[in-house]
Write an enzyme that holds these catalytic residues in place. Structure first.
Site, PDB file in Angstrom:
ATOM      1  N   LYS A 170      -6.927  14.290  55.722  1.00 29.09           N
ATOM      2  CA  LYS A 170      -7.156  13.648  57.031  1.00 29.09           C
ATOM      3  C   LYS A 170      -5.855  13.570  57.842  1.00 29.09           C
ATOM      4  O   LYS A 170      -5.849  13.809  59.059  1.00 29.09           O
ATOM      5  CB  LYS A 170      -7.737  12.244  56.807  1.00 29.09           C
ATOM      6  CG  LYS A 170      -7.818  11.378  58.044  1.00 29.09           C
ATOM      7  CD  LYS A 170      -8.829  11.869  59.059  1.00 29.09           C
ATOM      8  CE  LYS A 170      -8.822  10.985  60.303  1.00 29.09           C
ATOM      9  NZ  LYS A 170      -9.691  11.485  61.358  1.00 29.09           N
ATOM     10  N   LYS A 239      -0.587   5.589  65.181  1.00 30.22           N
ATOM     11  CA  LYS A 239      -0.547   5.157  63.769  1.00 30.22           C
ATOM     12  C   LYS A 239      -0.686   6.364  62.852  1.00 30.22           C
ATOM     13  O   LYS A 239       0.067   6.541  61.890  1.00 30.22           O
ATOM     14  CB  LYS A 239      -1.699   4.154  63.548  1.00 30.22           C
ATOM     15  CG  LYS A 239      -1.908   3.696  62.145  1.00 30.22           C
ATOM     16  CD  LYS A 239      -3.229   4.078  61.459  1.00 30.22           C
ATOM     17  CE  LYS A 239      -4.506   4.212  62.174  1.00 30.22           C
ATOM     18  NZ  LYS A 239      -5.673   4.565  61.407  1.00 30.22           N
TER      19      LYS A 239
HETATM   20  P1  NAD Z   1     -11.993   0.087  66.236  1.00 32.63           P
HETATM   21  O1  NAD Z   1     -10.792  -0.695  66.542  1.00 32.63           O
HETATM   22  O2  NAD Z   1     -12.942   0.479  67.324  1.00 32.63           O
HETATM   23  O3  NAD Z   1     -12.875  -0.669  65.125  1.00 32.63           O
HETATM   24  C1  NAD Z   1     -12.375  -1.382  64.052  1.00 32.63           C
HETATM   25  C2  NAD Z   1     -13.237  -2.619  63.836  1.00 32.63           C
HETATM   26  O4  NAD Z   1     -12.765  -3.289  62.663  1.00 32.63           O
HETATM   27  C3  NAD Z   1     -13.145  -3.609  64.997  1.00 32.63           C
HETATM   28  O5  NAD Z   1     -14.450  -3.927  65.429  1.00 32.63           O
HETATM   29  C4  NAD Z   1     -12.430  -4.825  64.393  1.00 32.63           C
HETATM   30  O6  NAD Z   1     -12.873  -6.050  64.914  1.00 32.63           O
HETATM   31  C5  NAD Z   1     -12.811  -4.696  62.926  1.00 32.63           C
HETATM   32  N1  NAD Z   1     -11.879  -5.358  62.015  1.00 32.63           N
HETATM   33  C6  NAD Z   1     -10.534  -5.337  62.026  1.00 32.63           C
HETATM   34  N2  NAD Z   1     -10.054  -6.067  61.002  1.00 32.63           N
HETATM   35  C7  NAD Z   1     -11.126  -6.569  60.344  1.00 32.63           C
HETATM   36  C8  NAD Z   1     -11.277  -7.415  59.214  1.00 32.63           C
HETATM   37  N3  NAD Z   1     -10.223  -7.896  58.565  1.00 32.63           N
HETATM   38  N4  NAD Z   1     -12.531  -7.729  58.812  1.00 32.63           N
HETATM   39  C9  NAD Z   1     -13.614  -7.244  59.478  1.00 32.63           C
HETATM   40  N5  NAD Z   1     -13.521  -6.440  60.565  1.00 32.63           N
HETATM   41  C10 NAD Z   1     -12.297  -6.117  60.985  1.00 32.63           C
HETATM   42  O7  NAD Z   1     -11.474   1.386  65.451  1.00 32.63           O
HETATM   43  P2  NAD Z   1     -12.254   2.768  65.224  1.00 32.63           P
HETATM   44  O8  NAD Z   1     -11.973   3.671  66.367  1.00 32.63           O
HETATM   45  O9  NAD Z   1     -13.659   2.482  64.823  1.00 32.63           O
HETATM   46  O10 NAD Z   1     -11.427   3.324  63.960  1.00 32.63           O
HETATM   47  C11 NAD Z   1     -11.558   2.751  62.667  1.00 32.63           C
HETATM   48  C12 NAD Z   1     -10.824   3.637  61.664  1.00 32.63           C
HETATM   49  O11 NAD Z   1     -11.392   4.943  61.680  1.00 32.63           O
HETATM   50  C13 NAD Z   1      -9.345   3.803  61.969  1.00 32.63           C
HETATM   51  O12 NAD Z   1      -8.603   3.823  60.768  1.00 32.63           O
HETATM   52  C14 NAD Z   1      -9.279   5.126  62.693  1.00 32.63           C
HETATM   53  O13 NAD Z   1      -8.002   5.747  62.550  1.00 32.63           O
HETATM   54  C15 NAD Z   1     -10.393   5.897  61.992  1.00 32.63           C
HETATM   55  N6  NAD Z   1     -11.011   6.963  62.813  1.00 32.63           N
HETATM   56  C16 NAD Z   1     -11.379   6.736  64.112  1.00 32.63           C
HETATM   57  C17 NAD Z   1     -11.973   7.755  64.846  1.00 32.63           C
HETATM   58  C18 NAD Z   1     -12.388   7.578  66.299  1.00 32.63           C
HETATM   59  O14 NAD Z   1     -12.714   8.585  66.961  1.00 32.63           O
HETATM   60  N7  NAD Z   1     -12.412   6.366  66.838  1.00 32.63           N
HETATM   61  C19 NAD Z   1     -12.198   8.996  64.256  1.00 32.63           C
HETATM   62  C20 NAD Z   1     -11.844   9.191  62.923  1.00 32.63           C
HETATM   63  C21 NAD Z   1     -11.255   8.154  62.211  1.00 32.63           C
END
Ligand code: NAD
Length: 384
Positions: A170, A239
């Site tokens: 990844k 990040k």
């Molecule tokens: P985001 O910020 O939209 O969602 C993360 C969620 O986690 C939020 O709703 C937040 O409130 C919640 N959260 C944070 N800490 C928490 C805790 N302690 N307990 C419960 N909930 C908690 O982020 P995202 O875009 O959904 O990305 C999430 C992960 O996936 C990241 O590591 C990101 O790098 C990865 N990712 C994102 C994408 C994308 O296109 N957005 C694609 C591939 C991978």
């Protein structure tokens, strides 16, 4: 089988909904309650604490923003590993470091549970459509057991070997996403400043060697619509680039293109672009172009020592004066020579005269502590 899903964000919410649609009973959990309400409105269940989830459910998927969030949810006082029932399968879809993935795997084994690192690619559209690519590291029999849940979220599911390997794949993906994103930003900013029609450029590049999934996504969904809401936030890409560079450092590999994208992303986040989608690197490029258009120049002002006692006496006033210039965006850098022979201030102004006007107001000059010499400077930054 009862499934838990922690982190109902841009990715997690549609992923959890797809697991539910595949016929599983799914319990969602999120830090902010609004997301749990959304999940409930779509037929999901909520209300369990982390320890209740760990002791009652069969598989728990996490999709959290930062490595520190993942650590807290797994290893915090109230974390999953403290109450994990025997055989519980934990699947982390967040993008973290391979070290953290391996550490959680080992701690899960000690607690009698199982752990897979299963980061995803394909963005929010892939999450909603259930077409994500998922790269999974860990024990293969556990991967097989978890496969029906993974298949509910993704289309291309890859088992890539030992714990941590999914995360390594990844991060390599993200390294390329970062470089491609900056390539798109530069290409469309250049086209715009050369007076070309971006739509025409896109239709040609999309059929040429410059074509990429990232260009298609960034142009069609964001640049063409002039809207940059994530999607995938630039702070998350920053990040990921940091994590990829840490991995490169630990493998003694130098990645020059990635290093400059890492620096750009860091600056973009510092300048308030972090919550935009990663395609917003284009906006950041235009923003910096605007700065250049103001035609600000750099002037190196050498302040040779005239009176050492006065220099000590008026140093605080001089630094306050410089702080004010810095706050006004006029100062590039300043410092003093360790041998006591003077100092250097680099101003960013429109002319020699403007610079001299400011230098003459510097308490060091007013009080006769220093002389001055001003030179216009063609500055070249090491990490530009
Ligand atoms: P985001 O910020 O939209 O969602 C993360 C969620 O986690 C939020 O709703 C937040 O409130 C919640 N959260 C944070 N800490 C928490 C805790 N302690 N307990 C419960 N909930 C908690 O982020 P995202 O875009 O959904 O990305 C999430 C992960 O996936 C990241 O590591 C990101 O790098 C990865 N990712 C994102 C994408 C994308 O296109 N957005 C694609 C591939 C991978």
């Amino acid at each position: 089988m009862k499934i838990g899903f922690i982190g109902l964000g841009n990715m997690g919410l549609p992923m959890a909904i797809n697991i539910k649609k595949a016929g599983f009973e799914v319990y969602g959990k999120n830090r902010s309650a609004g997301k749990e309400e959304e999940f409930k409105a779509q037929g999901g269940k909520t209300g369990l604490t982390l320890s209740e989830m760990a002791s009652q459910l069969d598989i728990i998927v996490t999709c959290l923003p930062m490595p520190a969030d993942v650590e807290e949810v797994y290893t915090g006082e109230e974390g999953l590993l403290n109450s994990a029932k025997k055989g519980l399968i934990l699947i982390d879809c967040s993008t973290v470091s391979p070290g953290l993935s391996r550490n959680l795997y080992e701690q899960a084994m000690k607690a009698g549970a199982e752990f897979l690192d299963a980061p995803v690619s394909g963005g929010t559209t892939g999450a909603a459509a259930g077409t994500l690519s998922i790269m999974v590291g860990g024990r293969e029999p556990i991967f097989q057991k978890a496969k029906p849940v993974l298949e509910a979220m993704g289309k291309q599911i890859y088992f890539v070997g030992d714990s941590g390997n999914g995360t390594v794949v990844k991060l390599i993906n993200q390294l390329m996403v970062g470089i491609h994103s900056q390539a798109v930003a530069e290409a469309y900013a250049l086209s715009r400043s050369a007076g070309l029609d971006n739509e025409m450029l896109f239709s040609i590049l999309n059929n040429s060697f410059a074509q990429s999934r990232i260009m298609e996504r960034h142009y069609s969904q964001f640049i063409a619509k002039d809207t940059f809401l994530p999607g995938f936030a630039m702070k998350l890409l920053a990040k990921d680039m940091n994590l990829a560079m840490e991995l490169a450092d630990s493998s003694s590999i130098s990645l020059d293109a990635a290093a400059s994208v890492q620096t750009l992303l860091k600056r973009a986040v510092q300048n308030g672009f972090g919550d935009l989608d990663m395609s917003g690197l284009y906006q950041y490029q235009l923003d910096r172009e605007g700065e250049n258009k103001e035609k600000l120049k750099h002037f190196a002002v050498f302040l040779p020592m005239l009176d050492a006692d006065k220099s000590v006496q008026y140093r605080a006033e001089h630094l306050r004066f410089l702080d004010e210039r810095r706050a006004a965006g006029m100062l590039h850098a300043n410092g003093r020579f360790a041998d006591g022979s003077g100092g250097l201030v680099i101003y960013r102004t429109s002319s020699y005269e403007e610079t001299e006007n400011w230098v003459k107001q510097d308490p060091y000059i007013v009080k006769g502590a220093r002389n001055y010499e001003i030179h216009e400077w063609d500055i070249v930054l090491a990490d530009r």
